[in-house]
Design a protein around this motif. Structure first.
Motif, mmCIF file in Angstrom:
data_model
loop_
_atom_site.group_PDB
_atom_site.id
_atom_site.type_symbol
_atom_site.label_atom_id
_atom_site.label_comp_id
_atom_site.label_asym_id
_atom_site.label_seq_id
_atom_site.Cartn_x
_atom_site.Cartn_y
_atom_site.Cartn_z
ATOM 1 N N ILE A 288 -57.732 -86.291 -72.379
ATOM 2 C CA ILE A 288 -57.066 -85.791 -73.586
ATOM 3 C C ILE A 288 -55.562 -86.021 -73.506
ATOM 4 C CG2 ILE A 288 -56.531 -83.696 -74.896
ATOM 5 C CD1 ILE A 288 -59.358 -82.709 -74.206
ATOM 6 N N ASP A 289 -54.983 -85.856 -72.331
ATOM 7 C CA ASP A 289 -53.545 -86.107 -72.173
ATOM 8 C C ASP A 289 -53.178 -87.534 -72.562
ATOM 9 O OD1 ASP A 289 -53.041 -83.537 -71.291
ATOM 10 O OD2 ASP A 289 -53.020 -84.078 -69.159
ATOM 11 N N ARG A 290 -54.079 -88.461 -72.358
ATOM 12 C CA ARG A 290 -53.777 -89.858 -72.665
ATOM 13 C C ARG A 290 -53.610 -90.091 -74.164
ATOM 14 N NH1 ARG A 290 -54.888 -94.693 -69.169
ATOM 15 N NH2 ARG A 290 -52.886 -94.943 -70.218
ATOM 16 N N ILE A 291 -54.251 -89.266 -74.982
ATOM 17 C CA ILE A 291 -54.055 -89.372 -76.429
ATOM 18 C C ILE A 291 -52.588 -89.269 -76.778
ATOM 19 C CG2 ILE A 291 -54.464 -88.184 -78.632
ATOM 20 C CD1 ILE A 291 -57.202 -87.316 -77.492
ATOM 21 N N PHE A 292 -51.840 -88.475 -76.027
ATOM 22 C CA PHE A 292 -50.454 -88.160 -76.363
ATOM 23 C C PHE A 292 -49.438 -89.090 -75.707
ATOM 24 C CE2 PHE A 292 -53.013 -84.523 -77.298
ATOM 25 C CZ PHE A 292 -52.506 -84.085 -78.502
ATOM 26 N N GLU A 293 -49.906 -90.163 -75.107
ATOM 27 C CA GLU A 293 -49.005 -91.178 -74.578
ATOM 28 C C GLU A 293 -48.554 -92.076 -75.720
ATOM 29 O OE1 GLU A 293 -50.907 -93.280 -71.410
ATOM 30 O OE2 GLU A 293 -51.284 -91.466 -70.233
ATOM 31 N N GLU A 294 -47.295 -92.015 -76.060
ATOM 32 C CA GLU A 294 -46.776 -92.780 -77.198
ATOM 33 C C GLU A 294 -46.941 -94.278 -76.969
ATOM 34 O OE1 GLU A 294 -42.382 -93.755 -78.552
ATOM 35 O OE2 GLU A 294 -42.893 -91.663 -79.060
ATOM 36 N N GLN A 295 -47.538 -94.937 -77.951
ATOM 37 C CA GLN A 295 -47.722 -96.388 -77.908
ATOM 38 C C GLN A 295 -46.784 -97.122 -78.853
ATOM 39 O OE1 GLN A 295 -50.122 -97.678 -75.589
ATOM 40 N NE2 GLN A 295 -49.840 -95.516 -75.032
ATOM 41 N N SER A 296 -46.386 -96.452 -79.916
ATOM 42 C CA SER A 296 -45.427 -97.037 -80.860
ATOM 43 C C SER A 296 -44.807 -95.918 -81.664
ATOM 44 C CB SER A 296 -46.111 -98.036 -81.808
ATOM 45 O OG SER A 296 -47.030 -97.367 -82.652
ATOM 46 N N SER A 297 -43.611 -96.175 -82.172
ATOM 47 C CA SER A 297 -42.933 -95.190 -83.011
ATOM 48 C C SER A 297 -41.992 -95.941 -83.936
ATOM 49 C CB SER A 297 -42.143 -94.195 -82.160
ATOM 50 O OG SER A 297 -41.525 -93.213 -82.972
ATOM 51 N N GLY A 298 -42.094 -95.669 -85.216
ATOM 52 C CA GLY A 298 -41.251 -96.339 -86.191
ATOM 53 C C GLY A 298 -42.037 -96.708 -87.424
ATOM 54 N N VAL A 299 -41.468 -97.596 -88.217
ATOM 55 C CA VAL A 299 -42.105 -97.993 -89.464
ATOM 56 C C VAL A 299 -43.269 -98.929 -89.166
ATOM 57 C CG1 VAL A 299 -41.793 -99.141 -91.688
ATOM 58 C CG2 VAL A 299 -39.957 -97.717 -90.756
ATOM 59 N N ASP A 300 -44.462 -98.500 -89.506
ATOM 60 C CA ASP A 300 -45.638 -99.327 -89.314
ATOM 61 C C ASP A 300 -45.559 -100.547 -90.222
ATOM 62 O OD1 ASP A 300 -48.720 -99.181 -88.287
ATOM 63 O OD2 ASP A 300 -48.630 -99.955 -90.336
ATOM 64 N N GLN A 301 -45.905 -101.717 -89.680
ATOM 65 C CA GLN A 301 -45.737 -102.969 -90.416
ATOM 66 C C GLN A 301 -46.701 -103.135 -91.584
ATOM 67 O OE1 GLN A 301 -44.531 -106.473 -87.677
ATOM 68 N NE2 GLN A 301 -45.932 -105.243 -86.448
ATOM 69 N N VAL A 302 -47.735 -102.323 -91.625
ATOM 70 C CA VAL A 302 -48.719 -102.401 -92.707
ATOM 71 C C VAL A 302 -48.570 -101.222 -93.662
ATOM 72 C CG1 VAL A 302 -51.197 -102.366 -93.234
ATOM 73 C CG2 VAL A 302 -50.328 -103.772 -91.348
#
Length: 378
Positions: A288-302
């Motif tokens: 469950i902790d892995r869910i909260f590992e940030e992979q991206s942050s900002g304006v989504d390209q889609v």
């Protein structure tokens, strides 16, 4: 006033009055709302109509196509597979699916697929809804493509194809299809009425969605190679396609899950309740902790919205119904449905409906539901 049926205590009377008013105003046609705390049902209500003509009531067992809420079930399936050692979230996808390495995708990691950062957010043209429904062929096409941006550097919402990608990883490592794995390892043990690939025996319970108005976003100024253009035209999504028998029966893990708020909350409460519900343990706290590992942050390209993606869920509530700060993960579906896991309060909120609004994620009813529940629960 429209009748709201189901189970709740008097604390939630103002919420059910709000739902009734949303149906009376015709913002909603048929809907269901559920709340679990500590894995137990606290609120399970429904109301309105299951058909466009308002002749058939939405009942306790009505289900509908919940669009991208399905992604939370697909990604939970991948997390369960990781929990059992079938998948390493940090491993290259090609370790399990060698063909996927083609055309520069050898560096795409499993977690990139679960966080919309793989660079493969749709299909190269030409592609149709019929092609998407042919899951094996559509999945093979994705393996052949080049990424549309450098994998891992930014998110671009994988609108219709995330389930094909993640589902293939499950098939390659477990041997079962995504829908079968989900049914046998998650929905079945939890006694949850949610389906990825709906058996014909359940089709009579389906409330067909009402298509939304056209999206407000104007993409005409973008070049044809932009990820948003390629995603939303690869292929163009069709709400009416969900009325089709072949759509219902296919295993489209990004978009064709069928259920209601009760079943969505039941499954997702595994996340908010520490990985276990009613003696069924699917995840450890470490997973469950892995869910909260940030992979991206900002304006989504889609999506062109600020989104912070973890592994399998969004983590940021900007441009979304009011939620408190804390350890929350969430997503929802085209037209307005929403699912929120609040781990600090060990609480899961779900709103599912059949009348689609123009929103990609959340609508006015979703916002009202979330705000009222937090006002009540604190």
């Amino acid at each position: 006033m429209a009748e709201i049926n189901g189970a709740h205590d008097s604390r939630f009377d103002e919420l059910t009055d709000f739902l009734s008013a949303q149906i009376d105003s015709e913002h909603d046609l048929g809907l269901s709302v559920a709340l679990t705390i500590d894995g137990s049902s606290v609120l399970d209500v429904w109301g309105g109509w299951a058909d466009h003509e308002r002749t058939v009531a939405w009942t306790e067992n009505t289900i509908t196509n919940v669009w991208s809420t399905t992604k939370t079930m697909t990604n939970l399936s991948a997390l369960v597979a990781a929990e059992r050692g079938l998948l390493d979230l940090d491993a290259p996808v090609a370790d399990y699916w060698p063909e996927f390495a083609a055309n520069g995708k050898q560096g795409v990691l499993v977690r990139h697929l679960l966080s919309h950062t793989s660079g493969v957010s749709g299909w190269d043209q030409p592609v149709t809804i019929d092609d998407v429904i042919d899951v094996p062929a559509a999945t093979a096409r994705l393996a052949e493509q080049a990424p549309w941006w450098e994998p891992g550097t930014a998110s671009g919402y994988h609108a219709l194809n995330q389930g094909h990608l993640v589902g293939e990883l499950i098939r390659r490592t477990d041997g079962r299809s995504l829908g079968t794995f989900f049914a046998e390892e998650i929905a079945g043990p939890l006694d949850a009425d949610f389906h990825i690939g709906l058996p014909a025996a359940h089709h009579h319970r389906v409330s067909n969605v009402v298509p939304p108005p056209p999206m407000a976003a104007d993409l005409s100024a973008l070049p044809p190679e932009h990820p948003a253009i390629r995603t939303f035209t690869g292929p163009v999504a069709s709400a009416e396609a969900s009325w089709r028998t072949d759509w219902r029966q296919a295993e489209i893990g990004a978009a064709n899950g069928h259920g209601n708020a009760r079943s969505v909350a039941r499954v997702q409460s595994v996340v908010s309740n520490g990985g276990e519900v009613d003696g069924v343990r699917l995840l450890s706290p470490a997973t469950i902790d892995r869910i909260f590992e940030e992979q991206s942050s900002g304006v989504d390209q889609v999506l062109f919205s600020n989104v912070r993606f973890g592994i399998g869920y969004a983590l940021e509530a900007e441009n979304f119904p009011t939620m408190p700060d804390g350890r929350l993960c969430f997503w929802g579906g085209w037209g307005g449905s929403v699912i929120i896991n609040d781990l600090d309060r060990r609480m899961t909120i779900a709103y599912m409906m059949n009348k689609m609004q123009g929103d990609i994620l959340g609508n006015a009813t979703a916002a009202g539901v979330v705000e009222r529940i937090y006002d009540i629960v604190g």
